[in-house]
Enzyme design. Structure first.
Site, PDB file in Angstrom:
ATOM      1  N   ASP A 236      -8.041  -5.019  -0.288  1.00 54.62           N
ATOM      2  CA  ASP A 236      -8.526  -5.871  -1.387  1.00 54.62           C
ATOM      3  C   ASP A 236      -8.208  -7.343  -1.197  1.00 54.62           C
ATOM      4  OD1 ASP A 236      -7.625  -3.113  -3.364  1.00 54.62           O
ATOM      5  OD2 ASP A 236      -9.660  -3.830  -3.031  1.00 54.62           O
TER       6      ASP A 236
ATOM      7  N   HIS B 128       0.856  -1.193   0.000  1.00 56.13           N
ATOM      8  CA  HIS B 128       0.000   0.000   0.000  1.00 56.13           C
ATOM      9  C   HIS B 128       0.885   1.234   0.000  1.00 56.13           C
ATOM     10  CE1 HIS B 128      -3.119   2.875   1.160  1.00 56.13           C
ATOM     11  NE2 HIS B 128      -3.963   1.950   0.729  1.00 56.13           N
TER      12      HIS B 128
HETATM   13  C1  SDX Z   1      -6.099   0.240  -3.061  1.00 57.62           C
HETATM   14  O1  SDX Z   1      -4.123   4.630  -2.042  1.00 57.62           O
HETATM   15  C2  SDX Z   1      -5.152   4.080  -1.466  1.00 57.62           C
HETATM   16  O2  SDX Z   1      -5.602   4.500  -0.434  1.00 57.62           O
HETATM   17  C3  SDX Z   1      -5.780   2.910  -2.245  1.00 57.62           C
HETATM   18  C4  SDX Z   1      -6.839   2.104  -1.516  1.00 57.62           C
HETATM   19  C5  SDX Z   1      -8.123   2.893  -1.277  1.00 57.62           C
HETATM   20  O3  SDX Z   1      -8.839   2.543  -0.353  1.00 57.62           O
HETATM   21  O4  SDX Z   1      -8.421   3.815  -2.126  1.00 57.62           O
HETATM   22  O5  SDX Z   1      -6.313   1.642  -0.289  1.00 57.62           O
HETATM   23  C6  SDX Z   1      -7.246   0.881  -2.363  1.00 57.62           C
HETATM   24  O6  SDX Z   1      -5.826   0.575  -4.185  1.00 57.62           O
HETATM   25  C7  SDX Z   1      -5.268  -0.769  -2.312  1.00 57.62           C
HETATM   26  C8  SDX Z   1      -4.065  -1.289  -3.139  1.00 57.62           C
HETATM   27  C9  SDX Z   1      -4.558  -2.369  -4.097  1.00 57.62           C
HETATM   28  N1  SDX Z   1      -3.465  -2.773  -5.032  1.00 57.62           N
HETATM   29  C10 SDX Z   1      -2.876  -3.960  -4.935  1.00 57.62           C
HETATM   30  O7  SDX Z   1      -3.081  -4.790  -4.059  1.00 57.62           O
HETATM   31  C11 SDX Z   1      -1.890  -4.242  -6.070  1.00 57.62           C
HETATM   32  C12 SDX Z   1      -0.599  -4.824  -5.502  1.00 57.62           C
HETATM   33  N2  SDX Z   1       0.099  -3.784  -4.742  1.00 57.62           N
HETATM   34  C13 SDX Z   1       1.104  -3.015  -5.425  1.00 57.62           C
HETATM   35  O8  SDX Z   1       1.029  -2.922  -6.790  1.00 57.62           O
HETATM   36  C14 SDX Z   1       1.624  -1.815  -4.650  1.00 57.62           C
HETATM   37  O9  SDX Z   1       1.857  -2.242  -3.378  1.00 57.62           O
HETATM   38  C15 SDX Z   1       0.778  -0.557  -4.633  1.00 57.62           C
HETATM   39  C16 SDX Z   1       0.422  -0.114  -5.994  1.00 57.62           C
HETATM   40  C17 SDX Z   1      -0.458  -0.766  -3.827  1.00 57.62           C
HETATM   41  C18 SDX Z   1       1.627   0.525  -3.949  1.00 57.62           C
HETATM   42  O10 SDX Z   1       2.702   0.746  -4.764  1.00 57.62           O
HETATM   43  P1  SDX Z   1       3.814   1.861  -4.396  1.00 57.62           P
HETATM   44  O11 SDX Z   1       3.476   2.590  -3.161  1.00 57.62           O
HETATM   45  O12 SDX Z   1       4.075   2.664  -5.644  1.00 57.62           O
HETATM   46  O13 SDX Z   1       5.045   0.999  -4.024  1.00 57.62           O
HETATM   47  P2  SDX Z   1       6.108   0.432  -5.050  1.00 57.62           P
HETATM   48  O14 SDX Z   1       5.391  -0.127  -6.254  1.00 57.62           O
HETATM   49  O15 SDX Z   1       7.152   1.477  -5.248  1.00 57.62           O
HETATM   50  O16 SDX Z   1       6.706  -0.817  -4.216  1.00 57.62           O
HETATM   51  C19 SDX Z   1       7.760  -0.631  -3.282  1.00 57.62           C
HETATM   52  C20 SDX Z   1       8.536  -1.958  -3.322  1.00 57.62           C
HETATM   53  C21 SDX Z   1       8.995  -2.335  -4.742  1.00 57.62           C
HETATM   54  O17 SDX Z   1      10.103  -3.179  -4.592  1.00 57.62           O
HETATM   55  P3  SDX Z   1      11.614  -2.494  -4.711  1.00 57.62           P
HETATM   56  O18 SDX Z   1      11.640  -1.738  -6.030  1.00 57.62           O
HETATM   57  O19 SDX Z   1      11.736  -1.577  -3.501  1.00 57.62           O
HETATM   58  O20 SDX Z   1      12.562  -3.676  -4.673  1.00 57.62           O
HETATM   59  O21 SDX Z   1       7.662  -3.038  -2.906  1.00 57.62           O
HETATM   60  C22 SDX Z   1       7.483  -3.933  -4.000  1.00 57.62           C
HETATM   61  C23 SDX Z   1       7.852  -3.185  -5.255  1.00 57.62           C
HETATM   62  O22 SDX Z   1       8.304  -4.096  -6.274  1.00 57.62           O
HETATM   63  N3  SDX Z   1       6.057  -4.297  -4.005  1.00 57.62           N
HETATM   64  C24 SDX Z   1       5.578  -5.507  -4.245  1.00 57.62           C
HETATM   65  C25 SDX Z   1       4.182  -5.394  -4.087  1.00 57.62           C
HETATM   66  N4  SDX Z   1       3.867  -4.142  -3.770  1.00 57.62           N
HETATM   67  C26 SDX Z   1       5.032  -3.460  -3.712  1.00 57.62           C
HETATM   68  N5  SDX Z   1       6.183  -6.670  -4.576  1.00 57.62           N
HETATM   69  C27 SDX Z   1       5.371  -7.731  -4.753  1.00 57.62           C
HETATM   70  N6  SDX Z   1       4.024  -7.719  -4.617  1.00 57.62           N
HETATM   71  C28 SDX Z   1       3.405  -6.566  -4.275  1.00 57.62           C
HETATM   72  N7  SDX Z   1       2.101  -6.547  -4.149  1.00 57.62           N
END
Ligand code: SDX
Length: 429
Positions: free
Chosen positions: A364, A307
Site C-alpha cells: 500500500d 506486514h
Molecule cells: C495489507 O495480510 C496481508 O496479506 C495483507 C495485505 C494483502 O495483500 O492482503 O498484504 C494488504 O493489508 C498490507 C498492510 C497494510 N496496513 C498498513 O500499512 C497499516 C500499517 N501497518 C501496521 O498497522 C501493521 O504493520 C500491520 C497491521 C500491517 C501488521 O500488524 P501486526 O502483524 O499485528 O504487527 P504488530 O501490530 O504487532 O506490530 C509489531 C510491532 C509493534 O511494536 P512493539 O509492540 O513490538 O513495540 O511493530 C510496530 C508495532 O507497534 N509496528 C509499527 C507499524 N507496524 C507495526 N509501528 C509503526 N508504524 C507501523 N506501520
C-alpha cells in the site's frame, strides 16, 4: 523429521500429526485436540500462528519476500501476464490457453450489465458516502438480482456465478466513482479488453470520446495483478468464513470488501496518501512523523509500513515503487508526494525501530501514488484494491467450497462472571 508433534497437557502426552506443504511449511494438525484433552483448546489472537486451511492457490515466504500465484512468481506474472489471465490462473489453477481465455472473457462480457434497479440503490446513497461502503452494499445487493448465484452446488453453477461477478463488479466500481462525481452511470464497451473497459467506464465523459492511454492501461493491469491474491489475509479469511456457512458468493465478497476497508488492511493505501499529504502540508518534516510512529503514546502509525507476514521487502512494493517512477515519468507527472514517500522509506530503513521490527514498505505504500497519477480520487484507492483482489477472493471461496470445508466456528476461553442468581431490579446498586 518426525511426522507427529507431542503435547503434554495436565501430565498426559498427546501426539498430533504434522502436515507438510509442498514448500516444506509444517503445521500441527490439532483437529482432535479438544476431544483428546477433554476440552483444551488453543488461543492465538489475530491467528498469528494459526493456519485456517490447506490451500494450493498462493504461496508467500515472508522472510524471503517471495509471492507466487499457483507456482508462478509475482515478478514474472506482473511483467508477462495480463490481469484476466492471472484471474483465470488463480481461480482454475492453470494459465489459460488463448481459446480458454477468449471463452472466459466472452462469458464475462455476456454478464457485464447490471439490473437497472441497481441504479435506484446507488442513487439512495449521498455523494459523501465512502465508495467502499457503497461497493460492499451493491455487491451484496447483486444477490437479489441473481438469486441463482447462491446455491451453487455444481462446478457449472459456480462458474456461472463467477463470470457474473467478474462481469458486473467492474461496472459497480465505475458507478461508485461516477456517483461521487455526479456523472451518468454508463456501461463500457465489450469490444475492449477487461482493464481497458474498466478505465472507459470509470473515466469516459458524457460529451466526448474516451481515449485510452496505453501507459495507464498497462499500469492498472499490473497493479491489479499485484493485488490479485495474498493467501489468508484478513479480507480473504473473511470471504472464506462467510462462504463456509454456504452464504452465496456475492454475500461472501461483500463481507470481504468490508474487511478490506479497514486502514490496517486495504484501507492503508488511502491512509498512506493522507499521511503523505499531511507531511507535505506540514512542511515535509518526515523526522517528526518518524518520531510519532515510534512513540508508543502516539496512535500514529507509518501507514504502508509493516506486514503480518513479510519481515522483508514486500515484493509487490518493490515492483510498484519502480512502476511509480515509470508511470509518472511517462505521464509527465511531477508529484512531490513520491519524493516524500521515498525519503520516508529511506529514513525508516535506516532507523533501528523499523529495522529491529522488520518493518518494510508494503503493497500500500506506493500504490496510491500511481492511482493519483491516473486521476483516481484517494477514497477510491481501496476500491481499486478490491477490484484487483476479486479473483483471489473468488479462487479462495471456490477452493473452500470444492474442498467441502466445515463451517468456520472458532472456540474461546471464557473469562467472564461465573454462575450467579438473577437480581431483582430493586436489589441492584
Ligand atoms: C495489507 O495480510 C496481508 O496479506 C495483507 C495485505 C494483502 O495483500 O492482503 O498484504 C494488504 O493489508 C498490507 C498492510 C497494510 N496496513 C498498513 O500499512 C497499516 C500499517 N501497518 C501496521 O498497522 C501493521 O504493520 C500491520 C497491521 C500491517 C501488521 O500488524 P501486526 O502483524 O499485528 O504487527 P504488530 O501490530 O504487532 O506490530 C509489531 C510491532 C509493534 O511494536 P512493539 O509492540 O513490538 O513495540 O511493530 C510496530 C508495532 O507497534 N509496528 C509499527 C507499524 N507496524 C507495526 N509501528 C509503526 N508504524 C507501523 N506501520
Amino acid at each position: 523429521m518426525a511426522n507427529t508433534a507431542t503435547l503434554e497437557v495436565n501430565g498426559e502426552k498427546h501426539e498430533f500429526p504434522l502436515v507438510k506443504g509442498t514448500e516444506n511449511e509444517v503445521g500441527i494438525d490439532i483437529k482432535n485436540l479438544r476431544s483428546a484433552t477433554n476440552g483444551v483448546v488453543t488461543i492465538d489472537p489475530g491467528y498469528k500462528n494459526t493456519g485456517s486451511c490447506e490451500s494450493a492457490i498462493t504461496f508467500l515466504d515472508g522472510e524471503k519476500g517471495i509471492l507466487r500465484y499457483r507456482g508462478y512468481s509475482i515478478e514474472e506474472l506482473a511483467e508477462k501476464a495480463e490481469f484476466l489471465e492471472v484471474a483465470y490462473l488463480l481461480i482454475f489453477g492453470e494459465l489459460p490457453t488463448q481459446e480458454q481465455l477468449d471463452k472466459f472473457h466472452k462469458d464475462i462480457k455476456a454478464q457485464s450489465v447490471v439490473d437497472e434497479d441497481v441504479r435506484k440503490i446507488i442513487d439512495a446513497f449521498p455523494k459523501s458516502a465512502h465508495p467502499m461502503g457503497v461497493l460492499a452494499s451493491l455487491t451484496s445487493a447483486l444477490t437479489a438480482f441473481n438469486p441463482s448465484s447462491v446455491n451453487v452446488n455444481s462446478e457449472e453453477d459456480m462458474y456461472k456465478a463467477i463470470v457474473k461477478i467478474l462481469g458486473k463488479f467492474p461496472v459497480l466500481v465505475a458507478w461508485t466513482l461516477r456517483k461521487k462525481q455526479g456523472l451518468p452511470l454508463d456501461y463500457g464497451d465489450n469490444s475492449l479488453g477487461y482493464v481497458e473497459n474498466v478505465l472507459k467506464m470509470m473515466f469516459k465523459q458524457p460529451n466526448c470520446e474516451y481515449e485510452l492511454d496505453p501507459i495507464v492501461v498497462n499500469a492498472l493491469d499490473k497493479l491489479l495483478i499485484l493485488h490479485a491474491d495474498h493467501e489468508q489475509n484478513c479480507s480473504t479469511s473473511t470471504v472464506r468464513i462467510v462462504g463456509s456457512s454456504h452464504a452465496g458468493l456475492f454475500a461472501s465478497l461483500s463481507a470481504g470488501i468490508s474487511a478490506l476497508w479497514g486502514p490496517l488492511h486495504g484501507g492503508a493505501n488511502q491512509a498512506v496518501l493522507e499521511m503523505l499529504e499531511g507531511i507535505k502540508a506540514d512542511g515535509g518534516d518526515t523526522k517528526k512523523y518518524m518520531a510519532k510512529a515510534k512513540d508508543k503514546d502516539d496512535p500514529f502509525r507509518l501507514m504502508g509500513f509493516g506486514h503480518r507476514v513479510y519481515k522483508n521487502f514486500d515484493p509487490r512494493a518493490k515492483i510498484i515503487k519502480k512502476s511509480a517512477d515509470d508511470v509518472l515519468g511517462n505521464l509527465g507527472v511531477e508529484d512531490p508526494i513520491l519524493d516524500i514517500a521515498k525519503g520516508l522509506e529511506k529514513e525508516a530503513l535506516e532507523d533501528s525501530y523499523f529495522v529491529d521490527r522488520k518493518l518494510y514498505p508494503n503493497v500500500d505504500f506506493y500504490s496510491g501514488i500511481i492511482y493519483r497519477a491516473m486521476n483516481i480520487p484517494t477514497d477510491m484507492f481501496t476500491v481499486m484494491f478490491a477490484l484487483g483482489r476479486l479473483p483471489g477472493w473468488i479462487a479462495q471461496w471456490r477452493e473452500m467450497r470444492l474442498n467441502q470445508e466445515p463451517i468456520g466456528r472458532p472456540r474461546q476461553i471464557y473469562t467472564g462472571e461465573t454462575h450467579r442468581p438473577f437480581k431483582a431490579i430493586d436489589k441492584r446498586s
